[in-house]
Enzyme design. Structure first.
Site, PDB file in Angstrom:
ATOM      1  N   SER A 155       0.832  -1.214   0.000  1.00  0.00           N
ATOM      2  CA  SER A 155       0.000   0.000   0.000  1.00  0.00           C
ATOM      3  C   SER A 155       0.866   1.264   0.000  1.00  0.00           C
ATOM      4  O   SER A 155       0.469   2.282  -0.563  1.00  0.00           O
ATOM      5  CB  SER A 155      -0.973  -0.009   1.178  1.00  0.00           C
ATOM      6  OG  SER A 155      -0.310   0.216   2.397  1.00  0.00           O
ATOM      7  N   ASN A 156       2.041   1.220   0.616  1.00  0.00           N
ATOM      8  CA  ASN A 156       2.919   2.398   0.544  1.00  0.00           C
ATOM      9  C   ASN A 156       3.444   2.604  -0.875  1.00  0.00           C
ATOM     10  O   ASN A 156       3.518   3.736  -1.354  1.00  0.00           O
ATOM     11  CB  ASN A 156       4.075   2.285   1.545  1.00  0.00           C
ATOM     12  CG  ASN A 156       3.702   2.824   2.909  1.00  0.00           C
ATOM     13  OD1 ASN A 156       3.522   4.032   3.067  1.00  0.00           O
ATOM     14  ND2 ASN A 156       3.546   1.928   3.873  1.00  0.00           N
ATOM     15  N   ARG A 206      23.038 -13.628   3.472  1.00  0.00           N
ATOM     16  CA  ARG A 206      22.510 -12.277   3.244  1.00  0.00           C
ATOM     17  C   ARG A 206      23.350 -11.540   2.220  1.00  0.00           C
ATOM     18  O   ARG A 206      22.842 -10.757   1.421  1.00  0.00           O
ATOM     19  CB  ARG A 206      22.508 -11.476   4.552  1.00  0.00           C
ATOM     20  CG  ARG A 206      21.397 -11.866   5.490  1.00  0.00           C
ATOM     21  CD  ARG A 206      21.334 -10.932   6.699  1.00  0.00           C
ATOM     22  NE  ARG A 206      20.479 -11.541   7.709  1.00  0.00           N
ATOM     23  CZ  ARG A 206      19.194 -11.230   7.896  1.00  0.00           C
ATOM     24  NH1 ARG A 206      18.616 -10.283   7.182  1.00  0.00           N
ATOM     25  NH2 ARG A 206      18.493 -11.854   8.818  1.00  0.00           N
ATOM     26  N   ARG A 252      13.547  -7.420   5.126  1.00  0.00           N
ATOM     27  CA  ARG A 252      14.865  -8.043   5.294  1.00  0.00           C
ATOM     28  C   ARG A 252      15.893  -7.002   5.681  1.00  0.00           C
ATOM     29  O   ARG A 252      16.030  -5.970   5.007  1.00  0.00           O
ATOM     30  CB  ARG A 252      15.345  -8.707   3.993  1.00  0.00           C
ATOM     31  CG  ARG A 252      14.512  -9.865   3.523  1.00  0.00           C
ATOM     32  CD  ARG A 252      14.471 -11.021   4.474  1.00  0.00           C
ATOM     33  NE  ARG A 252      15.756 -11.673   4.686  1.00  0.00           N
ATOM     34  CZ  ARG A 252      15.943 -12.638   5.585  1.00  0.00           C
ATOM     35  NH1 ARG A 252      14.946 -13.037   6.349  1.00  0.00           N
ATOM     36  NH2 ARG A 252      17.128 -13.189   5.703  1.00  0.00           N
ATOM     37  N   ASN A 260      13.629   4.596   4.119  1.00  0.00           N
ATOM     38  CA  ASN A 260      12.696   3.622   4.678  1.00  0.00           C
ATOM     39  C   ASN A 260      11.544   4.369   5.333  1.00  0.00           C
ATOM     40  O   ASN A 260      11.714   5.501   5.783  1.00  0.00           O
ATOM     41  CB  ASN A 260      13.419   2.774   5.731  1.00  0.00           C
ATOM     42  CG  ASN A 260      12.506   1.762   6.416  1.00  0.00           C
ATOM     43  OD1 ASN A 260      11.687   1.111   5.752  1.00  0.00           O
ATOM     44  ND2 ASN A 260      12.645   1.610   7.729  1.00  0.00           N
ATOM     45  N   HIS A 265       9.154   3.740   8.600  1.00  0.00           N
ATOM     46  CA  HIS A 265       9.075   2.881   9.773  1.00  0.00           C
ATOM     47  C   HIS A 265       7.849   3.276  10.587  1.00  0.00           C
ATOM     48  O   HIS A 265       7.644   4.454  10.859  1.00  0.00           O
ATOM     49  CB  HIS A 265      10.349   3.032  10.607  1.00  0.00           C
ATOM     50  CG  HIS A 265      10.364   2.120  11.797  1.00  0.00           C
ATOM     51  ND1 HIS A 265      10.589   0.765  11.676  1.00  0.00           N
ATOM     52  CD2 HIS A 265      10.142   2.352  13.102  1.00  0.00           C
ATOM     53  CE1 HIS A 265      10.511   0.209  12.877  1.00  0.00           C
ATOM     54  NE2 HIS A 265      10.240   1.151  13.751  1.00  0.00           N
TER      55      HIS A 265
HETATM   56  N1  NHR Z   1      18.498  -2.593   6.696  1.00  0.00           N
HETATM   57  C1  NHR Z   1      19.405  -1.831   7.302  1.00  0.00           C
HETATM   58  N2  NHR Z   1      20.683  -2.173   7.158  1.00  0.00           N
HETATM   59  N3  NHR Z   1      19.079  -0.747   8.048  1.00  0.00           N
HETATM   60  C2  NHR Z   1      17.786  -0.429   8.207  1.00  0.00           C
HETATM   61  O1  NHR Z   1      17.494   0.639   8.930  1.00  0.00           O
HETATM   62  C3  NHR Z   1      16.775  -1.215   7.612  1.00  0.00           C
HETATM   63  C4  NHR Z   1      17.185  -2.311   6.848  1.00  0.00           C
HETATM   64  C5  NHR Z   1      16.239  -3.155   6.244  1.00  0.00           C
HETATM   65  C6  NHR Z   1      14.893  -2.916   6.445  1.00  0.00           C
HETATM   66  C7  NHR Z   1      13.030  -1.677   7.539  1.00  0.00           C
HETATM   67  C8  NHR Z   1      12.824  -1.978   9.031  1.00  0.00           C
HETATM   68  C9  NHR Z   1      11.544  -1.357   9.563  1.00  0.00           C
HETATM   69  O2  NHR Z   1      11.123  -0.300   9.092  1.00  0.00           O
HETATM   70  C10 NHR Z   1      14.483  -1.836   7.232  1.00  0.00           C
HETATM   71  C11 NHR Z   1      15.413  -0.965   7.790  1.00  0.00           C
HETATM   72  C12 NHR Z   1      12.970  -5.768   8.959  1.00  0.00           C
HETATM   73  C13 NHR Z   1      13.514  -6.056  10.202  1.00  0.00           C
HETATM   74  C14 NHR Z   1      13.814  -7.489  10.607  1.00  0.00           C
HETATM   75  O3  NHR Z   1      14.116  -7.756  11.753  1.00  0.00           O
HETATM   76  C15 NHR Z   1      13.830  -4.999  11.048  1.00  0.00           C
HETATM   77  C16 NHR Z   1      13.597  -3.698  10.652  1.00  0.00           C
HETATM   78  C17 NHR Z   1      13.043  -3.405   9.404  1.00  0.00           C
HETATM   79  C18 NHR Z   1      12.727  -4.454   8.563  1.00  0.00           C
HETATM   80  N4  NHR Z   1      13.747  -8.457   9.665  1.00  0.00           N
HETATM   81  C19 NHR Z   1      14.050  -9.869   9.859  1.00  0.00           C
HETATM   82  C20 NHR Z   1      15.445 -10.229   9.292  1.00  0.00           C
HETATM   83  O4  NHR Z   1      16.012 -11.199   9.801  1.00  0.00           O
HETATM   84  C21 NHR Z   1      13.088 -10.769   9.119  1.00  0.00           C
HETATM   85  C22 NHR Z   1      11.668 -10.563   9.543  1.00  0.00           C
HETATM   86  C23 NHR Z   1      10.676 -11.203   8.571  1.00  0.00           C
HETATM   87  O5  NHR Z   1      11.087 -11.712   7.502  1.00  0.00           O
HETATM   88  O6  NHR Z   1       9.486 -11.163   8.866  1.00  0.00           O
HETATM   89  O7  NHR Z   1      15.911  -9.585   8.345  1.00  0.00           O
HETATM   90  O8  NHR Z   1      10.967  -1.900  10.540  1.00  0.00           O
HETATM   91  C1  GAR Z   2       3.838  -0.391   6.747  1.00  0.00           C
HETATM   92  O1  GAR Z   2       3.116  -0.069   7.906  1.00  0.00           O
HETATM   93  C2  GAR Z   2       5.308  -0.102   6.959  1.00  0.00           C
HETATM   94  O2  GAR Z   2       5.562   1.042   7.719  1.00  0.00           O
HETATM   95  C3  GAR Z   2       5.724  -1.322   7.706  1.00  0.00           C
HETATM   96  O3  GAR Z   2       5.022  -2.395   7.138  1.00  0.00           O
HETATM   97  C4  GAR Z   2       3.825  -1.904   6.528  1.00  0.00           C
HETATM   98  C5  GAR Z   2       3.867  -2.249   5.058  1.00  0.00           C
HETATM   99  O4  GAR Z   2       2.626  -2.020   4.462  1.00  0.00           O
HETATM  100  N1  GAR Z   2       7.123  -1.542   7.592  1.00  0.00           N
HETATM  101  C6  GAR Z   2       7.783  -2.296   8.437  1.00  0.00           C
HETATM  102  O5  GAR Z   2       7.278  -2.758   9.427  1.00  0.00           O
HETATM  103  C7  GAR Z   2       9.208  -2.535   8.058  1.00  0.00           C
HETATM  104  N2  GAR Z   2       9.752  -3.471   8.967  1.00  0.00           N
HETATM  105  P1  GAR Z   2       2.478  -1.966   2.884  1.00  0.00           P
HETATM  106  O6  GAR Z   2       3.095  -3.240   2.315  1.00  0.00           O
HETATM  107  O7  GAR Z   2       1.010  -1.934   2.656  1.00  0.00           O
HETATM  108  O8  GAR Z   2       3.163  -0.736   2.400  1.00  0.00           O
END
Ligand code: NHR
Ligand code: GAR
Length: 227
Positions: free
Chosen positions: A25-26, A77, A103, A119, A121
């Site tokens: 949706s974003n 990764r 990820r 990003n 958040h």
């Molecule tokens: N990568 C970096 N290096 N730095 C950031 O600030 C990032 C990033 C990748 C994604 C989005 C973030 C959020 O907005 C984001 C920011 C996933 C996880 C996580 O723990 C944490 C933060 C965010 C996105 N992911 C797990 C992992 O092992 C997997 C979780 C899953 O697959 O459901 O990568 O919240």
């Molecule tokens: C959004 O709320 C976004 O901020 C959040 O997931 C949702 C994605 O919705 N992001 C995270 O939590 C990143 N870890 P969308 O797929 O409909 O845009």
């Protein structure tokens, strides 16, 4: 060729690549903004790491190039991020946008796209980096929640905030109702922040984020509804 310009004078169309894992949706809010010129550019590529991500179908229906790079098919990764970076480079985007991308990216990937990786958040950063933000805000009895657009640097959800929006927490909220309220403001602030980047209004001066040459507050600019 647009009339009135020689090829060297052509105003260049800026473009973004979107990385997502789910619903999209974003991404859709960015796509809508691009159609009214509110984005300052176009979405040229959408990449998902999960098969079946709804965002892929939205992109395909809009005629936007897509790629599926399934992290489960990679042993590390680093290997996943190398293929991801190579796919992004095919589009030479001006900005890479994480839109519900789940990820964590390697330091090598982040360095490669330094200052052109954003990003969104779903919390009022620096509160609640990481996952499960809405439940954590509720558990703490917070009266406000929100969303933050930030540049991604080496620290998870710790890069410089660009734009932040607040919403009230209602007494009867659960994580789903709060997430829905936050999501509505996400759809407003992400296109705005991307526009600022693509139109050259954001800059790093001595490592400090500036907008229109003024330092941005530590929590980002506060969205006031018609930023
Ligand atoms: N990568 C970096 N290096 N730095 C950031 O600030 C990032 C990033 C990748 C994604 C989005 C973030 C959020 O907005 C984001 C920011 C996933 C996880 C996580 O723990 C944490 C933060 C965010 C996105 N992911 C797990 C992992 O092992 C997997 C979780 C899953 O697959 O459901 O990568 O919240
Ligand atoms: C959004 O709320 C976004 O901020 C959040 O997931 C949702 C994605 O919705 N992001 C995270 O939590 C990143 N870890 P969308 O797929 O409909 O845009």
């Amino acid at each position: 060729m647009r009339r009135g310009f020689t090829s060297t004078e052509m105003p260049e169309t800026k473009s973004i690549a979107v990385l997502l894992s789910g619903r999209g949706s974003n991404f859709e809010s960015l796509l809508k903004a691009s159609r009214t010129d509110a984005l300052g550019g176009t979405v040229s590529l959408v990449i998902a790491n999960r098969p079946g991500a709804g965002g892929l179908e939205i992109a395909q229906n809009a005629g936007i190039a897509t790629a599926l790079i399934d992290h489960k098919r990679y042993a590390s990764r680093e290997a996943f991020d190398r293929d991801l970076a190579a796919a992004i480079e095919t589009a030479s985007p001006d900005l890479v946008v994480l839109a519900g991308f789940m990820r964590i990216l390697t330091p090598e990937f982040v360095a490669r796209f330094e200052n052109r990786l954003m990003n969104i958040h779903p919390s009022l950063l620096p509160l609640y980096p990481g996952l499960n933000t809405h439940q954590r805000a509720l558990d703490n009895g917070d009266t406000h929640a929100g969303a933050t657009v930030h540049y991604v640097n080496g620290e998870l959800d710790g890069g410089p905030p660009v734009l932040q929006a607040k919403v009230p927490v209602h007494p009867d909220d659960d994580a789903a109702s709060l997430a829905a309220r936050v999501l509505r403001v996400e759809h407003q602030i992400y296109p705005e922040a991307v526009n600022w980047h693509l139109t050259g209004r954001l800059s790093f001066e001595d490592g400090v984020l500036h907008k229109d040459r003024q330092p941005v507050p530590l929590a980002g600019c506060l969205w006031d509804g018609d930023a």
